[in-house]
Design a protein around this motif. Structure first.
Motif, PDB file in Angstrom:
ATOM      1  N   THR A 186       0.828  -1.203   0.000  1.00 29.31           N
ATOM      2  CA  THR A 186       0.000   0.000   0.000  1.00 29.31           C
ATOM      3  C   THR A 186       0.862   1.252   0.000  1.00 29.31           C
ATOM      4  O   THR A 186       0.593   2.218  -0.735  1.00 29.31           O
ATOM      5  CB  THR A 186      -0.938   0.014   1.220  1.00 29.31           C
ATOM      6  OG1 THR A 186      -1.745  -1.166   1.211  1.00 29.31           O
ATOM      7  CG2 THR A 186      -1.847   1.232   1.187  1.00 29.31           C
ATOM      8  N   LEU A 189       2.324   1.698  -3.407  1.00 25.80           N
ATOM      9  CA  LEU A 189       1.313   2.233  -4.321  1.00 25.80           C
ATOM     10  C   LEU A 189       1.085   3.719  -4.099  1.00 25.80           C
ATOM     11  O   LEU A 189       1.003   4.506  -5.052  1.00 25.80           O
ATOM     12  CB  LEU A 189      -0.003   1.471  -4.146  1.00 25.80           C
ATOM     13  CG  LEU A 189      -0.131   0.138  -4.878  1.00 25.80           C
ATOM     14  CD1 LEU A 189      -1.359  -0.630  -4.377  1.00 25.80           C
ATOM     15  CD2 LEU A 189      -0.233   0.365  -6.379  1.00 25.80           C
ATOM     16  N   VAL A 205      -8.849   4.154  -4.816  1.00 21.06           N
ATOM     17  CA  VAL A 205      -8.418   2.936  -4.126  1.00 21.06           C
ATOM     18  C   VAL A 205      -8.563   3.097  -2.613  1.00 21.06           C
ATOM     19  O   VAL A 205      -9.068   2.197  -1.916  1.00 21.06           O
ATOM     20  CB  VAL A 205      -6.958   2.600  -4.485  1.00 21.06           C
ATOM     21  CG1 VAL A 205      -6.439   1.444  -3.628  1.00 21.06           C
ATOM     22  CG2 VAL A 205      -6.848   2.236  -5.960  1.00 21.06           C
ATOM     23  N   LEU A 264      -9.342  -1.746 -11.277  1.00 16.11           N
ATOM     24  CA  LEU A 264      -8.502  -2.579 -12.133  1.00 16.11           C
ATOM     25  C   LEU A 264      -8.866  -2.444 -13.605  1.00 16.11           C
ATOM     26  O   LEU A 264      -7.987  -2.466 -14.475  1.00 16.11           O
ATOM     27  CB  LEU A 264      -8.587  -4.040 -11.694  1.00 16.11           C
ATOM     28  CG  LEU A 264      -7.854  -4.378 -10.391  1.00 16.11           C
ATOM     29  CD1 LEU A 264      -8.033  -5.844 -10.041  1.00 16.11           C
ATOM     30  CD2 LEU A 264      -6.383  -4.037 -10.498  1.00 16.11           C
ATOM     31  N   THR A 267      -7.265   0.832 -14.682  1.00 17.01           N
ATOM     32  CA  THR A 267      -5.806   0.808 -14.775  1.00 17.01           C
ATOM     33  C   THR A 267      -5.303  -0.163 -15.842  1.00 17.01           C
ATOM     34  O   THR A 267      -4.262   0.087 -16.458  1.00 17.01           O
ATOM     35  CB  THR A 267      -5.184   0.436 -13.417  1.00 17.01           C
ATOM     36  OG1 THR A 267      -5.678  -0.854 -13.001  1.00 17.01           O
ATOM     37  CG2 THR A 267      -5.528   1.483 -12.373  1.00 17.01           C
ATOM     38  N   ASN A 285      -0.039  -2.192 -12.102  1.00 15.91           N
ATOM     39  CA  ASN A 285      -1.103  -3.193 -12.165  1.00 15.91           C
ATOM     40  C   ASN A 285      -0.738  -4.458 -11.398  1.00 15.91           C
ATOM     41  O   ASN A 285      -1.617  -5.120 -10.844  1.00 15.91           O
ATOM     42  CB  ASN A 285      -1.438  -3.513 -13.622  1.00 15.91           C
ATOM     43  CG  ASN A 285      -2.333  -2.465 -14.245  1.00 15.91           C
ATOM     44  OD1 ASN A 285      -3.449  -2.233 -13.807  1.00 15.91           O
ATOM     45  ND2 ASN A 285      -1.852  -1.812 -15.289  1.00 15.91           N
ATOM     46  N   LEU A 288      -1.553  -3.629  -7.798  1.00 11.48           N
ATOM     47  CA  LEU A 288      -3.002  -3.623  -7.581  1.00 11.48           C
ATOM     48  C   LEU A 288      -3.573  -5.038  -7.592  1.00 11.48           C
ATOM     49  O   LEU A 288      -4.477  -5.358  -6.806  1.00 11.48           O
ATOM     50  CB  LEU A 288      -3.682  -2.764  -8.651  1.00 11.48           C
ATOM     51  CG  LEU A 288      -3.446  -1.258  -8.534  1.00 11.48           C
ATOM     52  CD1 LEU A 288      -3.997  -0.537  -9.762  1.00 11.48           C
ATOM     53  CD2 LEU A 288      -4.087  -0.700  -7.268  1.00 11.48           C
TER      54      LEU A 288
END
Length: 369
Positions: A186, A189, A205, A264, A267, A285, A288
């Motif tokens: 996390t 990201l 997200v 998703l 992205t 990706n 994720l």
């Protein structure tokens, strides 16, 4: 991949796809992108990183300071508010030891989710209703709006703090090692999406994940409170069961339905439509998708939790070790022991905690990394 941005602007809102459409289109697009990326490799990744990552040392220092600040705020609230509140409520010792952790997380996630809700539903941002719009007019190095930058600082620094807190402050559970991995992914990201200016999808997200943490900690607090003072409190029992049902439903709806079909899909598919050569397409990706796999992993705990409730009519955290209640009572007894019971059970089992054990939030338990 290179950093060229497409000319695609706002278009008509695309209907949300189904699971089969997501799998079919995402796999087709990703395989096509992989075949077309003939120059993909370490050298291109290094060049793309240098050309497209925008983050300053001041922002890094602010992140580190804020992460340290969260740790100090938590310690202060635990000592001055949460532990005295647990004592005032006369919680059972094992519950009093775990209550500060849940209270802290409930306060933070309520605040953070409320702010992301405000951004998505009470401003001009249309990311929730039109997920592909997160990539409209994307440009390398574009400025981050101040309101989104604030959200990123709050969330990023909190997850930096949470990596430390999971290991050294929180009660250790069966999924704590996975939780550490979750926090690292996390934080990666959040950091990279900020640096590469994918902040729009980042807000979406965060919104889809924080609501479940609110419900989880609310439920756990009511579990602790329903047995306070050695009695039974119907209201807290009803609230804990209601929270459990709500948590289970929203986990699936937000993390296993909206997250893959909104985030998703945007992205994996929409990003290349708006920005044909979007930087680090596969890297983001992959992170994720890893987040989705962990959501599925935790959903198995939820299923086990529901089955346990249906069988034994008791709400407990199935992630905790079987010996946690026994050791938790012994370790926390010194925190909230009634005066009349001060001399009872004081010596029982203390020699067990002297070797190979680790105390967190007053709960003695072994580490299982």
């Amino acid at each position: 991949m290179s950093s060229e941005s497409g000319d695609a602007g706002p278009v008509e809102v695309e209907p949300m796809p189904g699971y089969l459409d997501l799998i079919s289109r995402a796999s087709t697009v990703m395989l096509g992108a992989w075949r077309d990326c003939s120059s993909c490799g370490l050298e291109l990744s290094k060049r793309t990183l240098l050309d497209n990552a925008y983050i300053t040392w001041t922002e890094i220092a602010l992140f580190l300071f804020s992460a340290f600040l969260w740790t100090q705020v938590r310690r202060g609230l635990t000592e001055s508010l949460f532990q005295p509140l647990a004592q005032w409520c006369r919680l059972l010792p094992k519950d009093a030891a775990k209550m500060p952790e849940s209270a802290w997380k409930l306060v933070f996630y309520t605040m953070s989710w409320s702010y992301s809700t405000y951004l998505l539903f009470f401003t001009s941002y249309s990311f929730f209703h039109d997920p592909p719009s997160v990539f409209y007019n994307w440009q390398s190095g574009m400025s981050v709006p101040a309101d989104i930058a604030i959200a990123y600082l709050i969330q990023g620094s909190f997850y930096g703090h949470s990596i430390y807190a999971t290991v050294y402050m929180d009660a250790w559970r069966k999924d704590s090692a996975v939780m550490v991995v979750h926090h690292i992914i996390t934080l990666a990201l959040i950091s990279f999406s900020y640096a590469f200016r994918y902040h729009n999808v980042g807000i979406l997200v965060l919104f889809l994940h924080d609501i479940n943490d609110i419900q989880l900690e609310f439920t756990k607090l009511n579990i602790y409170l329903k047995s306070r003072g050695g009695g039974y409190h119907l209201l807290n029992d009803v609230l804990s069961n209601t929270g459990s049902v709500s948590f289970s439903i929203t986990w699936f709806w937000f993390r296993l339905y909206w997250f893959p079909l909104k985030v998703l899909y945007a992205t994996c598919v929409s990003s290349l439509q708006s920005v044909p050569n979007i930087p680090f397409y596969f890297f983001f990706n992959t992170l994720l998708l890893a987040l989705l796999l962990m959501n599925i992993y935790w959903f198995l705990f939820i299923v086990a939790f529901v089955v346990k409730v249906l069988k034994v009519k008791e709400v407990n955290d199935v992630r905790e070790y079987e010996y946690e209640d026994e050791d938790g009572i012994k370790a926390a007894a010194g925190l909230l022991r009634e005066p009349r019971a001060e001399n009872n059970d004081a010596d029982a089992g203390h020699h067990n905690s002297a070797q190979g054990k680790h105390v967190q939030n007053g709960v003695t338990k072994e580490k299982h990394l």
